[in-house]
Design an enzyme around this catalytic site. Structure first.
Site, PDB file in Angstrom:
ATOM      1  N   LEU A   1     -38.068 -53.920  56.093  1.00 55.58           N
ATOM      2  CA  LEU A   1     -37.580 -54.969  56.988  1.00 55.58           C
ATOM      3  C   LEU A   1     -36.220 -54.621  57.583  1.00 55.58           C
ATOM      4  CD1 LEU A   1     -38.013 -57.830  58.150  1.00 55.58           C
ATOM      5  CD2 LEU A   1     -36.754 -58.698  56.173  1.00 55.58           C
ATOM      6  N   ASP A   2     -36.159 -54.540  58.902  1.00 58.68           N
ATOM      7  CA  ASP A   2     -34.915 -54.299  59.631  1.00 58.68           C
ATOM      8  C   ASP A   2     -34.262 -52.969  59.263  1.00 58.68           C
ATOM      9  OD1 ASP A   2     -35.291 -56.774  60.856  1.00 58.68           O
ATOM     10  OD2 ASP A   2     -34.083 -57.831  59.363  1.00 58.68           O
ATOM     11  N   GLU A   3     -35.070 -52.026  58.758  1.00 62.41           N
ATOM     12  CA  GLU A   3     -34.515 -50.741  58.339  1.00 62.41           C
ATOM     13  C   GLU A   3     -34.994 -49.590  59.215  1.00 62.41           C
ATOM     14  OE1 GLU A   3     -32.281 -50.233  56.099  1.00 62.41           O
ATOM     15  OE2 GLU A   3     -32.430 -51.720  54.500  1.00 62.41           O
TER      16      GLU A   3
END
Lengths: 299, 299, 299, 299
Positions: C243-245
């Site tokens: 997530l969001d990486e």
């Protein structure tokens, strides 16, 4: 020059002894990149960085900057340049090889306000501005102590418009004796004659304290204040004989508001001037700039 | 006007029915703030926000903007303004009360390029620009469809310098019929006559596509490109009879480089124009701007 | 798709019918640029733009993007790619030819807040985002009217975490039917399963409303407000299963202060989100991005 | 301290001998501004600047900063503060009077990298940072020569986590002897114990080399590089016992790209660190900051 700065420079020169840059402009046509990169490959050079640009790919001007590494570069410089002549002529190029370990000799001209000079010296001390700052010339004694404490000769040459020619004669003599490559006007505040500018064409970098072409000439902060602008700026450019009209290298701005009078704008602006001039000088030292007409290509 | 926009506006007006703003300027002297805040306290008003500024605290011009809330404001407006006259006279003030729920009637003038108009309409639809956009005037038909789809009347009035007076007569009539408070020139590209400007003094907001005072007048992007600048900008200002010389409200810039020709600069610049104009209009609608001489104080 | 947009696209395709891009990465070694440019010259191609980068010129990874023009490109594509295989193998390259007139098919996913979708559609209408926006998928009906008014099909697919698999099955089917090249999550607000992400690897572009890695996950503006930051930001990145990486394409920020509560930060942030996502999508469409590990090289 | 710096300071103190600041926070309610400005008017004080803010005008926390001038201030300080107690109690205020000519005594803590220290000293020499820089404390000898050349005592106190308590005891003794008001951690790189932090609550200003809350803790540039961010930043904050979690005073960022490795990011970042810390320290010295919970209000 202080020892630790000399050590920075020596280490840099050793590290870059096989590194060179090639700056070219010529009319655009197919095959230029192929010819150059073929040439470099045949000479056993490895391209580390390359940037190109065309004003118009269909018949405009072509610009390229290459940085490359070549074993035993020193012994091969003469051959390299000689061999390149064929390509140069074929494509009608303006081409210059620059050797990274031949660091440039810089003279800084300064008047009373030291902020731009200090920024340059600071970057220089930290090893971030790779140059031989050979001398500082000033029409004031203000910065002598600090400049000399770094081992840089400081020449106090009073200047004003009545003695311009004599002053410049003396300056040119000094610059030639020191074999100066670049003159940085770090808020020097004196106008140079066409003769001086001609002698050092595209080698004089100025910082003007406005976002040109706004506020050409004297007292830009006062005029900015009077106009009620919401941004103030600074512009670094090569000096030509049209006041503040030379090729722009870099510009930046800072936000101001109604509370900031001319004096405050000047303080805020000094910080912009410092960083804009430092970037412009750095790019020049790294051979990143090609001047073409009244513009710069900054790679 | 579309229903959901009307709902935004109605909710905003209800929420702010007891809220007012007071804008003042006068010669500075001790006791002004005390007098005003004492007055408001006596009238049972709670100060929510206050900003002040003096050109010079020892005898310059004093400016203040206060936002306050007052129960049953509507019924007390007349008394409030009447009671304030004493202070106003004592301190020789220019003072204006503004009532937040009286949202301003706006006319947008536009030519062929719709980007600034679109930005305003967008902010308006989202409830971020609290105004009654009463009409759009244009010398082109380009934006009619979109404007009318939002329920805003669109007036096509062909314009050029030969018929300027007749055109403006027609426009002024229209603006008066709609009781317009603010005229936004969202890239209208026609020069207004002194008569028109006089009728709507400090009520016409323009967007100029350069960081003024650089590139006053026509074709700023072409001229910016030719000059080789590294920044392009936009300026929003009140219109006066000196072309692009009116009080600046807001400015901003964007970085460009040698690869960007005039056409690309124009595209990049449109994004700056949009946001600069939107901010300026918003501040005007929120009564944040005091014009003083040729400058603005933006609180 | 509306006619005037189709005309933009057709004109662009005609103008660029002979133009291609070549994106390469491989272990760095001398001779790569020479080999490529020699190859292109032999195939009668004129290099219009080229950018290169090495993680480390002595044995790192080498990246290059070239844009070139080649007469009768269409008829020569097969030969071109076939002939290039030799170089590709010799230098162990990952290499892709992209043909500029094959504009990409884009699906935009959106939830309730339309600002990012609107920005993309706007750029698209003005001819600044060269793509075939084939469909919009949303778990809300909010944007249907506007999207359909531009002639783009709008698919309302309710979604929540309980029915994720069924929803994605339906979406994948739709995306495959439309032969979609890029999925833009324009504030879609639903987490995608590893399966979905795998199917469209490096083809899903998200906008996250914080300057990552600060405020990963939900409610970044609230958390930014609670932390008392002085800057808020937005990040556009390729979606991976962390997530969001995923690899960051572009980021930007805007200044806030103590007066701005979470709601105001959200408004300010939307403007940053819009421009950051639009830039990222544009760069992807222009084949300017090479993903390498968890990073992007943006030429 | 060098003579010319002493002269700056003396001139500033003389010029501001009648000037004071009043910083207040209390629960919001009608009448606060009226009470304060009435009080000041009665005491013959002229308000030069005033800024206020409420977390929520209907029952939140109210903050105000006033700057005023009052003839014969020195002789009236005791009366002024005594007389104000009534208002203070009535509105349940936290209120502090600050007298502008009582310039603050500052200790700068530094480790090996001097850039932040140098920026502060530079601003200080130019008269732009009005403070008494009473001493520099360092766990390295690097900056001794320059600091002492300005007439500032330099204390070399080796430090590491094993001898933290002894080191801090020595430091606290020194700081108390010098009656220090503010401690600036100009990249000091040592963690302080809760005891030390408690002794100097809201008086220790740190610069962290990331845009917090991204990259809390050690080696932010390396981690920024590994994450592939497109922006790097710096944050100045008051030190609390939660590492890098104290109230943020100021933040800024600089753009980076794929070419910038961790080493280059560090260089770029140093320039941001310098200006962010200098701004934060200046605001503190000018009594512009009110700490409330874990946030700052900066007027």
């Amino acid at each position: 020059m202080k020892n630790y700065i000399k050590e920075h420079i020596d280490a840099f020169r050793e590290e870059n002894k096989n590194r060179a840059r090639l700056l070219i402009n010529c009319p655009d046509q197919p095959g230029i990149v192929a010819a150059i990169s073929q040439f470099l490959a045949e000479h056993n050079a490895n391209i580390l960085e390359s940037n190109q640009y065309s004003t118009n790919p269909k018949g405009g001007e072509f610009f390229i900057r290459l940085e490359f590494e070549m074993p035993q570069l020193k012994e091969k410089i003469a051959t390299l340049e000689e061999d390149f002549k064929e390509i140069k002529e074929k494509f009608n190029m303006k081409a210059t090889f620059k050797y990274v370990d031949q660091i440039k000799k810089v003279a800084v001209f300064v008047s009373k306000e030291p902020h731009c000079l200090l920024e340059l010296l600071w970057e220089w001390q930290s090893g971030d501005l790779m140059a031989d700052i050979s001398l500082v010339v000033s029409n004031h004694e203000t910065s002598r102590e600090y400049v000399e404490s770094l081992g840089i000769p400081y020449y106090y040459i009073p200047a004003n418009k009545d003695i311009r020619n004599e002053v410049e004669e003396q300056q040119i003599k000094l610059l030639k004796e020191h074999d100066i490559d670049v003159i940085v006007l770090a808020r020097y505040m004196q106008i140079l004659t066409p003769n001086f500018v001609e002698v050092f064409k595209n080698k004089i970098i100025n910082i003007h304290h406005s976002f040109l072409p706004a506020f050409i000439g004297a007292k830009p902060y006062e005029r900015a204040y009077n106009r009620g602008v919401k941004l103030i700026g600074a512009t670094s450019h090569y000096v030509t004989n049209d006041l503040d009209e030379g090729p722009i290298i870099e510009q930046d701005i800072s936000r101001v508001d109604h509370r900031d009078n001319a004096e405050v704008m000047k303080k805020i602006g000094q910080s912009v001037e410092r960083s804009v001039l430092a970037r412009a000088v750095k790019w020049h030292l790294e051979d990143r700039i090609i001047v073409y007409g009244n513009k710069t290509i900054v790679f």
